[in-house]
Structures are given as C-alpha cells and as structure tokens.
Design a protein around this motif. Structure first.
Motif, PDB file in Angstrom:
ATOM      1  N   LEU A 171      42.940  30.881  41.391  1.00  0.00           N
ATOM      2  CA  LEU A 171      41.991  31.993  41.481  1.00  0.00           C
ATOM      3  C   LEU A 171      42.720  33.320  41.623  1.00  0.00           C
ATOM      4  CD1 LEU A 171      39.043  33.005  41.809  1.00  0.00           C
ATOM      5  CD2 LEU A 171      39.331  32.651  44.277  1.00  0.00           C
ATOM      6  N   VAL A 172      43.822  33.354  42.361  1.00  0.00           N
ATOM      7  CA  VAL A 172      44.581  34.586  42.542  1.00  0.00           C
ATOM      8  C   VAL A 172      44.998  35.175  41.199  1.00  0.00           C
ATOM      9  CG1 VAL A 172      46.716  35.577  43.472  1.00  0.00           C
ATOM     10  CG2 VAL A 172      45.424  33.926  44.828  1.00  0.00           C
ATOM     11  N   VAL A 173      45.531  34.324  40.329  1.00  0.00           N
ATOM     12  CA  VAL A 173      46.000  34.787  39.015  1.00  0.00           C
ATOM     13  C   VAL A 173      44.828  35.265  38.154  1.00  0.00           C
ATOM     14  CG1 VAL A 173      47.236  34.109  36.934  1.00  0.00           C
ATOM     15  CG2 VAL A 173      47.945  33.196  39.155  1.00  0.00           C
ATOM     16  N   ILE A 174      43.755  34.474  38.118  1.00  0.00           N
ATOM     17  CA  ILE A 174      42.590  34.821  37.294  1.00  0.00           C
ATOM     18  C   ILE A 174      41.978  36.136  37.747  1.00  0.00           C
ATOM     19  CG2 ILE A 174      40.281  34.092  36.616  1.00  0.00           C
ATOM     20  CD1 ILE A 174      41.260  31.197  36.885  1.00  0.00           C
ATOM     21  N   VAL A 175      41.818  36.300  39.051  1.00  0.00           N
ATOM     22  CA  VAL A 175      41.232  37.532  39.588  1.00  0.00           C
ATOM     23  C   VAL A 175      42.115  38.731  39.294  1.00  0.00           C
ATOM     24  CG1 VAL A 175      40.672  38.741  41.736  1.00  0.00           C
ATOM     25  CG2 VAL A 175      39.864  36.413  41.370  1.00  0.00           C
TER      26      VAL A 175
ATOM     27  N   GLY B 283      42.393  43.717  36.842  1.00  0.00           N
ATOM     28  CA  GLY B 283      43.196  44.754  36.207  1.00  0.00           C
ATOM     29  C   GLY B 283      42.646  45.177  34.861  1.00  0.00           C
ATOM     30  N   ALA B 284      42.044  44.223  34.137  1.00  0.00           N
ATOM     31  CA  ALA B 284      41.433  44.534  32.844  1.00  0.00           C
ATOM     32  C   ALA B 284      40.007  45.047  32.979  1.00  0.00           C
ATOM     33  CB  ALA B 284      41.456  43.293  31.956  1.00  0.00           C
ATOM     34  N   ARG B 285      39.517  45.154  34.219  1.00  0.00           N
ATOM     35  CA  ARG B 285      38.173  45.663  34.529  1.00  0.00           C
ATOM     36  C   ARG B 285      37.072  44.750  33.999  1.00  0.00           C
ATOM     37  NH1 ARG B 285      38.702  50.531  36.688  1.00  0.00           N
ATOM     38  NH2 ARG B 285      36.457  50.950  36.526  1.00  0.00           N
ATOM     39  N   TYR B 286      37.376  43.448  33.960  1.00  0.00           N
ATOM     40  CA  TYR B 286      36.346  42.462  33.637  1.00  0.00           C
ATOM     41  C   TYR B 286      35.777  41.934  34.955  1.00  0.00           C
ATOM     42  CZ  TYR B 286      38.259  42.435  28.888  1.00  0.00           C
ATOM     43  OH  TYR B 286      38.676  42.790  27.629  1.00  0.00           O
ATOM     44  N   PHE B 287      34.961  42.758  35.595  1.00  0.00           N
ATOM     45  CA  PHE B 287      34.499  42.434  36.942  1.00  0.00           C
ATOM     46  C   PHE B 287      33.561  41.229  36.969  1.00  0.00           C
ATOM     47  CE2 PHE B 287      35.093  47.193  37.130  1.00  0.00           C
ATOM     48  CZ  PHE B 287      36.348  47.099  37.703  1.00  0.00           C
ATOM     49  N   LYS B 288      32.820  41.030  35.889  1.00  0.00           N
ATOM     50  CA  LYS B 288      31.919  39.883  35.830  1.00  0.00           C
ATOM     51  C   LYS B 288      32.709  38.582  35.860  1.00  0.00           C
ATOM     52  CE  LYS B 288      28.048  37.944  33.214  1.00  0.00           C
ATOM     53  NZ  LYS B 288      27.170  38.098  32.025  1.00  0.00           N
ATOM     54  N   ARG B 289      33.852  38.562  35.170  1.00  0.00           N
ATOM     55  CA  ARG B 289      34.697  37.365  35.183  1.00  0.00           C
ATOM     56  C   ARG B 289      35.258  37.109  36.576  1.00  0.00           C
ATOM     57  NH1 ARG B 289      38.423  37.904  29.689  1.00  0.00           N
ATOM     58  NH2 ARG B 289      36.700  37.898  28.162  1.00  0.00           N
TER      59      ARG B 289
ATOM     60  N   GLN C 277      43.552  38.234  47.895  1.00  0.00           N
ATOM     61  CA  GLN C 277      44.935  38.346  47.442  1.00  0.00           C
ATOM     62  C   GLN C 277      44.996  38.790  45.985  1.00  0.00           C
ATOM     63  OE1 GLN C 277      47.298  34.926  48.285  1.00  0.00           O
ATOM     64  NE2 GLN C 277      49.131  35.724  47.311  1.00  0.00           N
ATOM     65  N   GLY C 278      44.113  38.269  45.154  1.00  0.00           N
ATOM     66  CA  GLY C 278      44.080  38.663  43.751  1.00  0.00           C
ATOM     67  C   GLY C 278      43.664  40.103  43.554  1.00  0.00           C
ATOM     68  N   LEU C 279      42.791  40.602  44.428  1.00  0.00           N
ATOM     69  CA  LEU C 279      42.341  42.000  44.350  1.00  0.00           C
ATOM     70  C   LEU C 279      43.359  42.964  44.939  1.00  0.00           C
ATOM     71  CD1 LEU C 279      38.586  41.615  45.396  1.00  0.00           C
ATOM     72  CD2 LEU C 279      39.488  41.965  43.097  1.00  0.00           C
ATOM     73  N   GLY C 280      44.363  42.430  45.604  1.00  0.00           N
ATOM     74  CA  GLY C 280      45.356  43.284  46.234  1.00  0.00           C
ATOM     75  C   GLY C 280      44.917  43.850  47.566  1.00  0.00           C
ATOM     76  N   LYS C 281      43.854  43.303  48.138  1.00  0.00           N
ATOM     77  CA  LYS C 281      43.359  43.753  49.442  1.00  0.00           C
ATOM     78  C   LYS C 281      44.152  43.058  50.534  1.00  0.00           C
ATOM     79  CE  LYS C 281      40.090  46.036  47.335  1.00  0.00           C
ATOM     80  NZ  LYS C 281      40.102  47.518  47.273  1.00  0.00           N
ATOM     81  N   VAL C 282      45.402  43.475  50.656  1.00  0.00           N
ATOM     82  CA  VAL C 282      46.326  42.729  51.504  1.00  0.00           C
ATOM     83  C   VAL C 282      45.983  42.847  52.993  1.00  0.00           C
ATOM     84  CG1 VAL C 282      48.222  42.797  49.871  1.00  0.00           C
ATOM     85  CG2 VAL C 282      47.898  44.704  51.412  1.00  0.00           C
TER      86      VAL C 282
END
Length: 222
Positions: free
Chosen positions: A100-104, A109-115, A184-189
């Motif tokens: 999930l970390v990688v996919i998010v 980053g590509a701004r595909y928020f629905k995904r 973690q994927g969103l960078g909200k550390v």
C-alpha cells in the motif's frame, strides 16, 4: 544459538556481496554522483517512523515478557505459543501494508486521489479478512491450536482462555496497519510516527491485560 546467529549474519554478508557483484556486472545504472543529502533526508523522514515502530514493538515485547515471566514459566510458555501463531496474520497484513505504501506514494504524487482511496480501503478490507479468519480460527479451533505445542492439561487450560481473549485484538489491527501504510505513503511522517506506537502500546496493553492479568498501570506509562 551462537551457530544460528553466525549463520544468519554470514547469510546477509554473502547476499550483499553477491548482489553487489551482479549490480557491477549487469546493471546499466551508475552510483557516481548519485548521492544527495536532500534525497537522504527525504528517505530518512519516510523510513524513520517504520524504524521507530519496529523498535517500539520490540521494547513493548521485552516489557511484556518481563511482566508475564513474573507470573511463572507456564504463563510465558502460553504467551510464546500465542506469538508464534499471531505472526501468521500480522506478517500477511504487514505485507499488504508495505504494498500500500508504494501504491499510495505513486498515485498521490500523480494526483490520482481516487486510486489512493481505493487502494486504502482495499488494503483495509484485505487485512480485515485475514484478521477475521485468524480470529475465527482462534475462537473455533482453540484447542487444536494449543495442542500443536503441548498436551499438558495445565497449559492447555491456560491456552484455551488466553487464546480466545487475546484474539480479539485482531479485530482492531487491520485499521491500524492499513492507516500506518497510508500515512507513510502520503509522507505524513509525524502522524505516522505517533499513530502506530501509541495504538500498539495502549491497544495491546488493554487487550492483553484481559488474558494475562498484569495491572494496566504497569504498562500505561508507555
């Protein structure tokens, strides 16, 4: 034990050397000029929470072991049985969270928020399915699970009571693990840094108190 530790360390060393040789011979990439302090800082900010979560889990485990050991070796044996079986569910859910970390990260980053939303809820549902399956096994096949390790009547009785109560923590874990991967994927550390250790310490302390019985005040300061 010493032989196993040496073999493990040598295995990591040889794996590193073998990977380095393959990289030098076959990779088209170059490490020259690739080092960057900014990139190192960014990587560290993302990876540090996971490292702290792992460290917190180890520290909490050591404290639980000391607390339970004060009750006796039988209690420690039952707890060890539970941990061995628990790892099947938690490792599977942690693997889903790592994916999930990688996919998010890619889709955010590509701004595909629905995904991102779809990936998060799918991860949570998969983790929940694994945990529900584990919970069902612990509730229905409790005796069979305990008898995988021992046939002693005293340990069997303790295991039956402990396994049934401890397995309730599975129902809460899927949200914790999936949310950790999302943050973690969103960078909200910062959120990730506080969320996982607090839930790990407080949640497990509350649930394991039900089965083992140490006063909650012993572990609450964590």
């Amino acid at each position: 034990a010493n032989g196993a530790a040496i073999a493990t360390a040598l295995g990591y060393v040889f794996s590193f050397i073998f990977s380095l040789i393959l990289y030098k011979q076959r990779s088209i990439l170059s490490l020259k000029g690739a080092f960057s302090f900014d990139a190192l800082k960014s990587i560290t900010n993302i990876a540090l929470p996971s490292m702290m979560v792992s460290a917190a889990g180890s520290i909490v485990g050591l404290i639980y072991n000391r607390l339970i050991l004060s009750y006796g070796l039988d209690e420690m044996a039952v707890y060890s049985m539970y941990l061995k079986l628990e790892s099947f569910m938690f490792l599977a859910s942690s693997g889903i969270s790592s994916a999930l970390v990688v996919i998010v990260a890619y889709n955010y980053g590509a701004r595909y928020f629905k995904r991102v939303k779809i990936a998060y809820f799918t991860s949570m549902l998969l983790s929940l399915a694994i945990m529900l399956l584990g919970f069902a096994f612990f509730q229905i096949f409790t005796k069979q699970l305990v008898m995988l390790f021992t046939a002693d009547d005293k340990l069997l009785d303790m295991g039956l009571r402990a396994f049934k109560k401890l397995s309730y923590c599975f129902l809460l874990t899927s949200f914790n693990i999936s949310t950790s991967g999302l943050l973690q994927g969103l960078g909200k550390v910062r959120c990730r840094f506080w969320q996982a250790p607090l839930l790990c310490c407080l949640g497990q302390a509350c649930w394991r108190k039900l089965a083992v019985g140490p006063p909650l005040s012993w572990v609450w300061p964590l």
